[in-house]
Motif scaffolding. Structure first.
Motif, mmCIF file in Angstrom:
data_model
loop_
_atom_site.group_PDB
_atom_site.id
_atom_site.type_symbol
_atom_site.label_atom_id
_atom_site.label_comp_id
_atom_site.label_asym_id
_atom_site.label_seq_id
_atom_site.Cartn_x
_atom_site.Cartn_y
_atom_site.Cartn_z
ATOM 1 N N SER A 118 32.201 32.529 38.327
ATOM 2 C CA SER A 118 32.480 31.372 37.469
ATOM 3 C C SER A 118 33.963 31.015 37.514
ATOM 4 C CB SER A 118 32.050 31.678 36.032
ATOM 5 O OG SER A 118 32.413 30.626 35.179
ATOM 6 N N GLN A 119 34.830 32.012 37.481
ATOM 7 C CA GLN A 119 36.267 31.763 37.557
ATOM 8 C C GLN A 119 36.643 31.170 38.913
ATOM 9 O OE1 GLN A 119 37.532 35.686 36.683
ATOM 10 N NE2 GLN A 119 37.283 35.447 34.478
ATOM 11 N N HIS A 120 36.002 31.637 39.967
ATOM 12 C CA HIS A 120 36.246 31.086 41.301
ATOM 13 C C HIS A 120 35.886 29.607 41.330
ATOM 14 C CE1 HIS A 120 34.928 30.230 45.539
ATOM 15 N NE2 HIS A 120 36.176 30.583 45.704
ATOM 16 N N TYR A 121 34.747 29.274 40.753
ATOM 17 C CA TYR A 121 34.338 27.868 40.701
ATOM 18 C C TYR A 121 35.364 27.050 39.912
ATOM 19 C CZ TYR A 121 31.887 23.638 39.405
ATOM 20 O OH TYR A 121 31.568 22.332 39.192
ATOM 21 N N LEU B 163 42.514 37.578 40.973
ATOM 22 C CA LEU B 163 42.285 38.238 42.256
ATOM 23 C C LEU B 163 42.825 39.669 42.264
ATOM 24 C CD1 LEU B 163 43.004 35.414 44.870
ATOM 25 C CD2 LEU B 163 40.794 36.367 44.207
ATOM 26 N N SER B 164 43.960 39.854 41.637
ATOM 27 C CA SER B 164 44.547 41.193 41.564
ATOM 28 C C SER B 164 43.624 42.151 40.807
ATOM 29 C CB SER B 164 45.907 41.116 40.872
ATOM 30 O OG SER B 164 46.459 42.399 40.753
ATOM 31 N N SER B 165 43.097 41.698 39.666
ATOM 32 C CA SER B 165 42.187 42.562 38.900
ATOM 33 C C SER B 165 40.876 42.765 39.667
ATOM 34 C CB SER B 165 41.920 41.979 37.513
ATOM 35 O OG SER B 165 41.138 40.813 37.595
ATOM 36 N N PHE B 166 40.481 41.762 40.412
ATOM 37 C CA PHE B 166 39.241 41.869 41.186
ATOM 38 C C PHE B 166 39.392 42.911 42.307
ATOM 39 C CE2 PHE B 166 35.840 39.564 43.780
ATOM 40 C CZ PHE B 166 34.817 40.080 43.017
ATOM 41 N N ARG B 167 40.549 42.906 42.969
ATOM 42 C CA ARG B 167 40.799 43.908 44.016
ATOM 43 C C ARG B 167 40.756 45.319 43.439
ATOM 44 N NH1 ARG B 167 44.271 39.842 45.856
ATOM 45 N NH2 ARG B 167 46.045 40.718 44.739
ATOM 46 N N THR B 168 41.252 45.474 42.216
ATOM 47 C CA THR B 168 41.194 46.784 41.557
ATOM 48 C C THR B 168 39.748 47.231 41.383
ATOM 49 O OG1 THR B 168 43.257 46.326 40.387
ATOM 50 C CG2 THR B 168 41.865 48.064 39.476
ATOM 51 N N LEU B 169 38.898 46.310 40.966
ATOM 52 C CA LEU B 169 37.473 46.637 40.809
ATOM 53 C C LEU B 169 36.839 47.016 42.143
ATOM 54 C CD1 LEU B 169 36.308 43.818 38.362
ATOM 55 C CD2 LEU B 169 36.469 46.257 37.854
ATOM 56 N N ILE C 150 37.189 31.807 29.826
ATOM 57 C CA ILE C 150 37.501 33.004 30.610
ATOM 58 C C ILE C 150 37.916 34.136 29.682
ATOM 59 C CG2 ILE C 150 39.149 33.987 32.260
ATOM 60 C CD1 ILE C 150 39.066 31.230 33.679
ATOM 61 N N ALA C 151 38.759 33.812 28.714
ATOM 62 C CA ALA C 151 39.192 34.843 27.760
ATOM 63 C C ALA C 151 37.994 35.400 26.991
ATOM 64 C CB ALA C 151 40.227 34.269 26.799
ATOM 65 N N ASP C 152 37.085 34.511 26.594
ATOM 66 C CA ASP C 152 35.885 34.959 25.873
ATOM 67 C C ASP C 152 35.022 35.868 26.740
ATOM 68 O OD1 ASP C 152 36.731 33.464 23.716
ATOM 69 O OD2 ASP C 152 35.284 31.835 24.032
ATOM 70 N N SER C 153 34.834 35.483 28.007
ATOM 71 C CA SER C 153 34.001 36.315 28.885
ATOM 72 C C SER C 153 34.666 37.657 29.161
ATOM 73 C CB SER C 153 33.671 35.586 30.191
ATOM 74 O OG SER C 153 34.804 35.451 31.006
ATOM 75 N N HIS C 154 35.999 37.666 29.295
ATOM 76 C CA HIS C 154 36.714 38.931 29.486
ATOM 77 C C HIS C 154 36.539 39.828 28.265
ATOM 78 C CE1 HIS C 154 39.614 38.414 33.035
ATOM 79 N NE2 HIS C 154 38.684 37.497 33.141
ATOM 80 N N ASP D 78 45.159 27.433 37.244
ATOM 81 C CA ASP D 78 46.338 27.273 38.097
ATOM 82 C C ASP D 78 46.538 28.521 38.959
ATOM 83 O OD1 ASP D 78 47.658 29.190 36.494
ATOM 84 O OD2 ASP D 78 48.549 27.650 35.232
ATOM 85 N N GLU D 79 47.503 28.452 39.842
ATOM 86 C CA GLU D 79 47.721 29.520 40.823
ATOM 87 C C GLU D 79 48.022 30.871 40.182
ATOM 88 O OE1 GLU D 79 47.246 29.613 44.132
ATOM 89 O OE2 GLU D 79 46.498 27.574 44.011
ATOM 90 N N SER D 80 48.819 30.879 39.127
ATOM 91 C CA SER D 80 49.180 32.166 38.515
ATOM 92 C C SER D 80 47.959 32.823 37.867
ATOM 93 C CB SER D 80 50.299 31.984 37.490
ATOM 94 O OG SER D 80 49.881 31.185 36.415
ATOM 95 N N GLU D 81 47.120 32.026 37.218
ATOM 96 C CA GLU D 81 45.892 32.581 36.628
ATOM 97 C C GLU D 81 44.969 33.121 37.716
ATOM 98 O OE1 GLU D 81 45.278 29.696 32.780
ATOM 99 O OE2 GLU D 81 44.913 28.885 34.770
ATOM 100 N N TRP D 82 44.855 32.358 38.783
ATOM 101 C CA TRP D 82 43.977 32.758 39.877
ATOM 102 C C TRP D 82 44.505 34.018 40.558
ATOM 103 C CZ3 TRP D 82 39.333 32.719 41.241
ATOM 104 C CH2 TRP D 82 38.940 32.940 42.570
ATOM 105 N N SER D 83 45.783 34.094 40.747
ATOM 106 C CA SER D 83 46.386 35.264 41.370
ATOM 107 C C SER D 83 46.143 36.518 40.530
ATOM 108 C CB SER D 83 47.884 35.024 41.551
ATOM 109 O OG SER D 83 48.494 36.149 42.112
ATOM 110 N N ALA D 84 46.276 36.390 39.214
ATOM 111 C CA ALA D 84 46.023 37.531 38.317
ATOM 112 C C ALA D 84 44.561 37.957 38.391
ATOM 113 C CB ALA D 84 46.400 37.165 36.888
#
Length: 189
Positions: free
Chosen positions: A132-135, A151-157, A82-86, A143-149
């Motif tokens: 891919s991250q959703h999968y 989703l937050s960035s996704f809502r911004t997009l 995920i870090a690499d893709s970001h 974990d939940e904290s990674e997923w929450s972060a």
């Protein structure tokens, strides 16, 4: 006189001429042989039945430990991917052409067909990375904290009108569960 009794099993009684050829093994070997001779088949079975469950528990313990370690490594690999893709998407977003396109979008200016196609490709790559991250989240790799972060960035997009326009156009190419997630997140905006 009666004949001598037969030798006990597993004992070797050398003839007087062979005695010099065989090295003495001491009393310990004689004692060990007597202990083994005294052990019946039932005794051996009881010992194995006693030790068996313990060895199974030890084996299960090591298997569980190994699975935990493999899960930890897999989660670390998922985070690194995920870090690499970001990083790749961020670096691609720093491309001079994409920066110019983003500035035009913020100013509300029209994009050329080439600029539109370039931005479509860029945002589609972002969407695929999010899929891919959703999968990875659904299979327990995030974990939940990674997923929450995420989703937050996704809502911004999804607040950007151009991104919503692209999403509407490409959404049929995504799995249904991901489309449901995006629509749910859009409602939160």
């Amino acid at each position: 006189p009666p004949p001598p009794p037969p030798p006990p099993p597993f004992f070797f009684h050398p003839h007087p001429g062979n005695r010099a050829a065989q090295e003495s093994r001491g009393l310990g070997d004689v004692y060990k042989r007597q202990v083994l001779d005294d052990m019946s088949f039932e005794t051996i079975i009881i010992i194995l039945q006693t030790i068996g469950p313990f060895t199974v528990l030890v084996t299960v313990y090591f298997l569980v430990t190994e699975l935990k370690e493999q899960n930890r490594v897999a989660r670390a690999n998922a985070r690194q991917n995920i870090a690499d893709s970001h990083q790749k998407l961020t670096l691609a977003g720093l491309n001079k052409r994409l920066i110019e396109i983003k500035v035009k979008l913020r100013k509300g200016e029209e994009l050329t067909e080439e600029e539109d196609a370039a931005y479509l490709t860029h945002f589609s790559a972002i969407l695929r990375a999010r899929q891919s991250q959703h999968y990875q989240y659904t299979i327990g790799m995030l974990d939940e904290s990674e997923w929450s972060a995420m989703l937050s960035s996704f809502r911004t997009l999804l607040k950007d009108q151009k991104n919503l326009e692209i999403w509407t156009w490409v959404s049929p190419t995504f799995p249904e569960d991901f489309v449901e997630l995006v629509e749910k997140e859009r409602m939160k905006i």
